[in-house]
Design a protein around this motif. Structure first.
Motif, PDB file in Angstrom:
ATOM      1  N   ASN A   7      41.252  37.479  42.745  1.00 27.58           N
ATOM      2  CA  ASN A   7      41.476  37.948  44.115  1.00 27.58           C
ATOM      3  C   ASN A   7      40.883  39.344  44.242  1.00 27.58           C
ATOM      4  OD1 ASN A   7      43.002  35.696  44.940  1.00 27.58           O
ATOM      5  ND2 ASN A   7      44.815  36.546  43.992  1.00 27.58           N
ATOM      6  N   ALA A   8      40.250  39.622  45.373  1.00 27.45           N
ATOM      7  CA  ALA A   8      39.668  40.942  45.590  1.00 27.45           C
ATOM      8  C   ALA A   8      39.983  41.411  46.998  1.00 27.45           C
ATOM      9  CB  ALA A   8      38.160  40.894  45.376  1.00 27.45           C
ATOM     10  N   ASN A  19      38.573  51.859  49.104  1.00 27.27           N
ATOM     11  CA  ASN A  19      39.370  51.358  47.989  1.00 27.27           C
ATOM     12  C   ASN A  19      38.917  49.935  47.663  1.00 27.27           C
ATOM     13  OD1 ASN A  19      41.414  51.342  46.051  1.00 27.27           O
ATOM     14  ND2 ASN A  19      42.878  50.439  47.444  1.00 27.27           N
ATOM     15  N   SER A  20      38.905  49.607  46.386  1.00 29.89           N
ATOM     16  CA  SER A  20      38.539  48.267  45.953  1.00 29.89           C
ATOM     17  C   SER A  20      39.501  47.834  44.852  1.00 29.89           C
ATOM     18  CB  SER A  20      37.109  48.250  45.435  1.00 29.89           C
ATOM     19  OG  SER A  20      36.731  46.940  45.077  1.00 29.89           O
ATOM     20  N   THR A  24      43.004  39.508  38.550  1.00 29.49           N
ATOM     21  CA  THR A  24      42.749  38.201  37.967  1.00 29.49           C
ATOM     22  C   THR A  24      44.028  37.646  37.374  1.00 29.49           C
ATOM     23  OG1 THR A  24      42.120  39.141  35.841  1.00 29.49           O
ATOM     24  CG2 THR A  24      40.357  38.752  37.410  1.00 29.49           C
ATOM     25  N   ARG A  25      44.078  36.330  37.338  1.00 30.11           N
ATOM     26  CA  ARG A  25      45.233  35.653  36.757  1.00 30.11           C
ATOM     27  C   ARG A  25      44.720  34.462  35.955  1.00 30.11           C
ATOM     28  NH1 ARG A  25      49.964  32.537  40.080  1.00 30.11           N
ATOM     29  NH2 ARG A  25      50.948  31.638  38.264  1.00 30.11           N
ATOM     30  N   VAL A  26      45.202  34.353  34.746  1.00 31.95           N
ATOM     31  CA  VAL A  26      44.800  33.251  33.875  1.00 31.95           C
ATOM     32  C   VAL A  26      46.025  32.414  33.569  1.00 31.95           C
ATOM     33  CG1 VAL A  26      43.840  32.620  31.639  1.00 31.95           C
ATOM     34  CG2 VAL A  26      42.963  34.621  32.846  1.00 31.95           C
TER      35      VAL A  26
END
Length: 67
Positions: A7-8, A19-20, A24-26
Motif C-alpha cells: 500500500n502506498a 509525504n510518502s 508492505t504486508r507478507v
C-alpha cells in the motif's frame, strides 16, 4: 509465500511531494528455513533466512508441468 500486499500513500501540496508512505504486508508460512541473522533497530525487526530449494520442483511449478 501466500502473497505480498503493498500500500502506498503520497501527499502533494502545491505540486510538491510533502509525504510518502509505503507499507508492505507478507502473509506466509516458511518451513525448513534457517535464520541467519536477526537485527533489532529503531523499533523494527529484520530477519534474514536461508532456504534450500530443489530446482527440479521449481522448474515443474513455474513451467506448469503436472508430473
Amino acid at each position: 509465500m501466500y502473497g505480498i500486499r503493498v500500500n502506498a500513500q503520497d501527499t502533494v501540496k502545491d505540486m510538491v511531494l510533502q509525504n510518502s508512505v509505503i507499507k508492505t504486508r507478507v502473509n506466509a508460512l516458511i518451513r525448513n528455513a534457517e535464520i541467519t541473522e536477526t537485527i533489532y533497530k529503531d523499533g523494527l525487526c529484520q530477519v534474514s533466512m536461508e532456504l534450500k530449494l530443489d530446482g527440479r520442483i521449481w522448474y515443474r511449478i513455474l513451467s506448469g508441468s503436472r508430473g
